[in-house]
Design an enzyme around this catalytic site. Structure first.
Site, PDB file in Angstrom:
ATOM      1  N   THR A 254     -88.532 111.915 -49.925  1.00 36.59           N
ATOM      2  CA  THR A 254     -89.119 110.735 -49.287  1.00 36.59           C
ATOM      3  C   THR A 254     -90.111 111.138 -48.196  1.00 36.59           C
ATOM      4  OG1 THR A 254     -88.549 108.906 -47.784  1.00 36.59           O
ATOM      5  CG2 THR A 254     -87.013 110.715 -47.830  1.00 36.59           C
ATOM      6  N   ASP A 255     -91.065 110.245 -47.928  1.00 35.87           N
ATOM      7  CA  ASP A 255     -92.004 110.518 -46.825  1.00 35.87           C
ATOM      8  C   ASP A 255     -91.299 110.517 -45.462  1.00 35.87           C
ATOM      9  OD1 ASP A 255     -91.527 107.768 -46.630  1.00 35.87           O
ATOM     10  OD2 ASP A 255     -93.633 107.174 -46.656  1.00 35.87           O
ATOM     11  N   GLU A 256     -90.080 109.939 -45.408  1.00 37.14           N
ATOM     12  CA  GLU A 256     -89.389 109.847 -44.111  1.00 37.14           C
ATOM     13  C   GLU A 256     -89.020 111.209 -43.545  1.00 37.14           C
ATOM     14  OE1 GLU A 256     -86.485 106.851 -43.535  1.00 37.14           O
ATOM     15  OE2 GLU A 256     -87.601 105.373 -44.686  1.00 37.14           O
TER      16      GLU A 256
ATOM     17  N   TYR B 187     -80.339 109.403 -42.285  1.00 41.10           N
ATOM     18  CA  TYR B 187     -80.796 109.401 -43.684  1.00 41.10           C
ATOM     19  C   TYR B 187     -81.900 110.422 -43.903  1.00 41.10           C
ATOM     20  CZ  TYR B 187     -83.771 108.101 -47.621  1.00 41.10           C
ATOM     21  OH  TYR B 187     -84.563 108.154 -48.749  1.00 41.10           O
TER      22      TYR B 187
ATOM     23  N   LYS C  80     -82.086 113.955 -46.124  1.00 37.74           N
ATOM     24  CA  LYS C  80     -83.073 114.212 -47.198  1.00 37.74           C
ATOM     25  C   LYS C  80     -83.874 115.476 -46.891  1.00 37.74           C
ATOM     26  CE  LYS C  80     -83.858 111.932 -50.381  1.00 37.74           C
ATOM     27  NZ  LYS C  80     -83.266 111.915 -51.748  1.00 37.74           N
TER      28      LYS C  80
HETATM   29  P1  NAD Z   1     -80.447 103.317 -54.524  1.00 34.02           P
HETATM   30  O1  NAD Z   1     -79.565 103.284 -53.330  1.00 34.02           O
HETATM   31  O2  NAD Z   1     -80.906 102.044 -55.125  1.00 34.02           O
HETATM   32  O3  NAD Z   1     -79.729 104.160 -55.685  1.00 34.02           O
HETATM   33  C1  NAD Z   1     -79.016 105.332 -55.437  1.00 34.02           C
HETATM   34  C2  NAD Z   1     -78.139 105.611 -56.661  1.00 34.02           C
HETATM   35  O4  NAD Z   1     -77.421 106.831 -56.437  1.00 34.02           O
HETATM   36  C3  NAD Z   1     -77.071 104.529 -56.910  1.00 34.02           C
HETATM   37  O5  NAD Z   1     -77.050 104.174 -58.282  1.00 34.02           O
HETATM   38  C4  NAD Z   1     -75.768 105.193 -56.502  1.00 34.02           C
HETATM   39  O6  NAD Z   1     -74.645 104.721 -57.228  1.00 34.02           O
HETATM   40  C5  NAD Z   1     -76.059 106.649 -56.810  1.00 34.02           C
HETATM   41  N1  NAD Z   1     -75.235 107.578 -56.021  1.00 34.02           N
HETATM   42  C6  NAD Z   1     -75.026 107.551 -54.664  1.00 34.02           C
HETATM   43  N2  NAD Z   1     -74.185 108.543 -54.319  1.00 34.02           N
HETATM   44  C7  NAD Z   1     -73.903 109.236 -55.444  1.00 34.02           C
HETATM   45  C8  NAD Z   1     -73.114 110.390 -55.728  1.00 34.02           C
HETATM   46  N3  NAD Z   1     -72.441 111.024 -54.754  1.00 34.02           N
HETATM   47  N4  NAD Z   1     -73.051 110.836 -56.997  1.00 34.02           N
HETATM   48  C9  NAD Z   1     -73.721 110.200 -57.992  1.00 34.02           C
HETATM   49  N5  NAD Z   1     -74.466 109.087 -57.787  1.00 34.02           N
HETATM   50  C10 NAD Z   1     -74.555 108.620 -56.538  1.00 34.02           C
HETATM   51  O7  NAD Z   1     -81.661 104.243 -54.102  1.00 34.02           O
HETATM   52  P2  NAD Z   1     -83.199 104.188 -54.541  1.00 34.02           P
HETATM   53  O8  NAD Z   1     -83.936 103.320 -53.611  1.00 34.02           O
HETATM   54  O9  NAD Z   1     -83.276 103.937 -56.007  1.00 34.02           O
HETATM   55  O10 NAD Z   1     -83.620 105.698 -54.219  1.00 34.02           O
HETATM   56  C11 NAD Z   1     -83.445 106.712 -55.199  1.00 34.02           C
HETATM   57  C12 NAD Z   1     -83.914 108.043 -54.637  1.00 34.02           C
HETATM   58  O11 NAD Z   1     -85.280 107.936 -54.267  1.00 34.02           O
HETATM   59  C13 NAD Z   1     -83.172 108.479 -53.369  1.00 34.02           C
HETATM   60  O12 NAD Z   1     -82.989 109.875 -53.446  1.00 34.02           O
HETATM   61  C14 NAD Z   1     -84.111 108.108 -52.237  1.00 34.02           C
HETATM   62  O13 NAD Z   1     -83.939 108.973 -51.148  1.00 34.02           O
HETATM   63  C15 NAD Z   1     -85.457 108.316 -52.903  1.00 34.02           C
HETATM   64  N6  NAD Z   1     -86.569 107.502 -52.393  1.00 34.02           N
HETATM   65  C16 NAD Z   1     -86.446 106.147 -52.281  1.00 34.02           C
HETATM   66  C17 NAD Z   1     -87.534 105.383 -51.861  1.00 34.02           C
HETATM   67  C18 NAD Z   1     -87.448 103.871 -51.745  1.00 34.02           C
HETATM   68  O14 NAD Z   1     -88.394 103.258 -51.238  1.00 34.02           O
HETATM   69  N7  NAD Z   1     -86.387 103.219 -52.198  1.00 34.02           N
HETATM   70  C19 NAD Z   1     -88.734 106.022 -51.522  1.00 34.02           C
HETATM   71  C20 NAD Z   1     -88.816 107.415 -51.624  1.00 34.02           C
HETATM   72  C21 NAD Z   1     -87.729 108.134 -52.078  1.00 34.02           C
HETATM   73  O1  DAU Z   2     -90.349 105.524 -46.910  1.00 32.97           O
HETATM   74  C1  DAU Z   2     -89.456 105.705 -47.979  1.00 32.97           C
HETATM   75  C2  DAU Z   2     -88.110 105.101 -47.627  1.00 32.97           C
HETATM   76  O2  DAU Z   2     -88.272 103.685 -47.681  1.00 32.97           O
HETATM   77  C3  DAU Z   2     -86.986 105.559 -48.544  1.00 32.97           C
HETATM   78  O3  DAU Z   2     -86.803 106.944 -48.386  1.00 32.97           O
HETATM   79  C4  DAU Z   2     -85.684 104.825 -48.229  1.00 32.97           C
HETATM   80  O4  DAU Z   2     -84.689 105.172 -49.172  1.00 32.97           O
HETATM   81  C5  DAU Z   2     -85.950 103.326 -48.314  1.00 32.97           C
HETATM   82  O5  DAU Z   2     -84.787 102.618 -47.940  1.00 32.97           O
HETATM   83  C6  DAU Z   2     -87.118 102.937 -47.406  1.00 32.97           C
HETATM   84  O6  DAU Z   2     -86.744 103.102 -46.013  1.00 32.97           O
HETATM   85  P1  DAU Z   2     -87.179 102.018 -44.904  1.00 32.97           P
HETATM   86  O7  DAU Z   2     -86.300 102.140 -43.736  1.00 32.97           O
HETATM   87  O8  DAU Z   2     -88.645 102.065 -44.678  1.00 32.97           O
HETATM   88  O9  DAU Z   2     -86.876 100.687 -45.756  1.00 32.97           O
HETATM   89  P2  DAU Z   2     -86.218  99.269 -45.357  1.00 32.97           P
HETATM   90  O10 DAU Z   2     -86.433  98.368 -46.523  1.00 32.97           O
HETATM   91  O11 DAU Z   2     -84.845  99.419 -44.834  1.00 32.97           O
HETATM   92  O12 DAU Z   2     -87.149  98.803 -44.169  1.00 32.97           O
HETATM   93  C7  DAU Z   2     -88.550  98.676 -44.312  1.00 32.97           C
HETATM   94  C8  DAU Z   2     -89.092  98.267 -42.958  1.00 32.97           C
HETATM   95  O13 DAU Z   2     -88.659  96.939 -42.668  1.00 32.97           O
HETATM   96  C9  DAU Z   2     -88.602  99.128 -41.824  1.00 32.97           C
HETATM   97  O14 DAU Z   2     -89.647  99.272 -40.870  1.00 32.97           O
HETATM   98  C10 DAU Z   2     -87.463  98.307 -41.200  1.00 32.97           C
HETATM   99  C11 DAU Z   2     -87.903  96.882 -41.452  1.00 32.97           C
HETATM  100  N1  DAU Z   2     -86.811  95.899 -41.673  1.00 32.97           N
HETATM  101  C12 DAU Z   2     -85.881  96.170 -42.616  1.00 32.97           C
HETATM  102  C13 DAU Z   2     -84.855  95.280 -42.857  1.00 32.97           C
HETATM  103  C14 DAU Z   2     -83.798  95.595 -43.904  1.00 32.97           C
HETATM  104  C15 DAU Z   2     -86.781  94.716 -40.943  1.00 32.97           C
HETATM  105  O15 DAU Z   2     -87.662  94.470 -40.099  1.00 32.97           O
HETATM  106  N2  DAU Z   2     -85.783  93.827 -41.186  1.00 32.97           N
HETATM  107  C16 DAU Z   2     -84.791  94.074 -42.114  1.00 32.97           C
HETATM  108  O16 DAU Z   2     -83.886  93.223 -42.287  1.00 32.97           O
END
Ligand code: NAD
Ligand code: DAU
Length: 350
Positions: free
Chosen positions: A140-142, A165, A169
């Site tokens: 992730t970019d985070e 988190y 990562k």
């Molecule tokens: P998500 O939370 O929707 O899905 C995570 C999945 O992993 C779930 O199906 C969960 O059951 C499974 N899981 C969790 N712990 C586990 C374990 N111990 N063993 C096996 N499975 C397990 O997450 P997402 O948003 O789909 O993100 C997927 C990946 O992409 C993550 O690695 C996250 O860091 C990365 N990522 C997410 C975003 C985003 O914006 N959502 C952006 C960049 C990177």
């Molecule tokens: O940048 C990539 C990341 O994006 C991934 O690695 C993470 O898995 C994914 O969860 C996401 O992280 P963020 O913290 O950016 O996502 P979130 O949807 O939780 O929040 C997006 C922005 O919105 C953040 O600045 C916090 C804000 N927010 C979020 C929630 C849930 C609010 O203002 N109110 C809210 O209720």
């Protein structure tokens, strides 16, 4: 590349990726391993459940014996590791599981791959792609931390994670890198910005705001709402991973982003207007602790070296996403009627 282990394939991005791989690569076998935590949902995969080249196994990536058995049984030659605890707010309340799943789970996968792929310390493949095997870590970019008003994250930017988190990562990225440097494991790391699209768990900003808006519930905006994220449609993230899997040079990191920076409040207001609701639903609440102010991704490397480009404009993607949630009300209701909690309420009680 024939037998692909996709971990976390029942989550948001993983389930979109499983379906894309089955559509695009008819000769591949896809083995989806997911522990089905609160975020894993087999409903996301009902369209592919019966396919002969698709197998689902409920397992935890930390379970060394089970992962070993899966490698033996299915002759795994490729790993795409999505499995993770993914929500920043939860990591503030319950950090430990983030460390065990995101770091130790990744190490179990690396170790098992190393054993089955017969990779030895100082392996000659260190700087080359060993044909037929690859370990792709979805990061992730985070991990880069936060930006001020200017600048973008490059692959060479230092890792300065701010939340449990993102620290977990970054820890996983470091161990993946170490397996490449020390053992010659053919790895790639992708670092993507914020995804949106169908099947996103409604704790995340966009589906949470859509769901609350539809129910005319408060829309909790953290702090002043001026935090900036770069938003990318999930199918563009999936296509980028597919490109890196096939064309990425071993040992390389690739940033993935949409050149689409938006302040949170802009997104929330867009959702309110699109759904014809009142802005009075918006409630500014106490900020997330350690909240990163701005993310922006420089995606020059993946676009110029591997030829990837996003297909979705944000305008099209967000409209389609809102429509998807409107048309899939039952999917979201099945989640929010369970023991779902918005972790905001817990963040200041830790
Ligand atoms: P998500 O939370 O929707 O899905 C995570 C999945 O992993 C779930 O199906 C969960 O059951 C499974 N899981 C969790 N712990 C586990 C374990 N111990 N063993 C096996 N499975 C397990 O997450 P997402 O948003 O789909 O993100 C997927 C990946 O992409 C993550 O690695 C996250 O860091 C990365 N990522 C997410 C975003 C985003 O914006 N959502 C952006 C960049 C990177
Ligand atoms: O940048 C990539 C990341 O994006 C991934 O690695 C993470 O898995 C994914 O969860 C996401 O992280 P963020 O913290 O950016 O996502 P979130 O949807 O939780 O929040 C997006 C922005 O919105 C953040 O600045 C916090 C804000 N927010 C979020 C929630 C849930 C609010 O203002 N109110 C809210 O209720």
């Amino acid at each position: 590349m024939k037998n692909i282990l996709i971990t976390g394939g029942a989550g948001f991005i993983g389930s979109n990726f499983v379906k894309m791989m089955l559509d695009r690569h008819l000769g591949y076998k896809v083995i989806n391993v997911d522990a089905l935590t609160y975020a894993g949902n087999l409903e996301n995969l009902k369209d592919v459940a019966g396919k002969p080249n698709y197998t689902f196994i409920k397992a935890d990536i930390r379970d060394r014996a089970k992962i070993d058995e899966i490698f033996s049984t299915y002759g795994i030659d490729t790993v795409v590791n999505f499995a993770a605890e993914s929500h920043v707010d939860r990591s503030i309340v319950e950090p430990e599981i983030f460390l065990t799943t995101n770091i130790l789970g990744t190490q179990v996968l690396l170790d098992t791959a190393k054993k089955h792929w017969k990779i030895k310390p100082g392996d000659k493949y260190c700087k080359e792609y060993k044909p037929g095997v690859k370990f792709l870590q979805v990061s992730t970019d985070e991990v880069y931390g936060a930006l001020g008003k200017k600048g973008m994250f490059m692959e060479t930017s230092p890792l300065l994670p701010n939340s449990p988190y993102s620290a977990s990562k970054a820890g996983a990225d470091m161990i993946v890198r170490a397996y490449h440097q020390t053992f010659g494991m053919p790895v790639n790391i992708t670092r993507c910005s914020n995804n949106y699209g169908p099947y996103q768990f409604p704790e995340k900003l966009i589906p949470l705001m859509i769901n609350n808006c539809l129910k005319e519930k408060d829309l909790p905006v953290y702090g002043d709402g001026m935090q900036v994220r770069d938003w990318l449609h999930v199918s563009d993230h999936c296509s980028a991973i597919d490109v890196v899997l096939h064309k990425g040079e071993a040992g390389e990191v690739y940033n993935i982003g949409g050149n689409n920076e938006k302040a949170n409040i802009e997104i929330v207001k867009f959702i309110v207007v699109t759904l014809g609701k009142s802005e009075s639903l918006i409630k500014y609440v106490k900020d997330r602790p350690g909240h990163d102010r701005r993310y922006a991704i420089d995606n020059t490397k993946i676009t110029t070296q591997l030829g990837w480009a996003p297909v979705y404009t944000f305008e099209r993607g967000i409209k389609e996403t809102i429509e998807w949630y409107l048309n899939n009300n039952e999917w979201i209701e099945n989640i929010v009627s369970g023991d779902y909690v918005h972790y905001y309420d817990k963040m200041y009680r830790t």
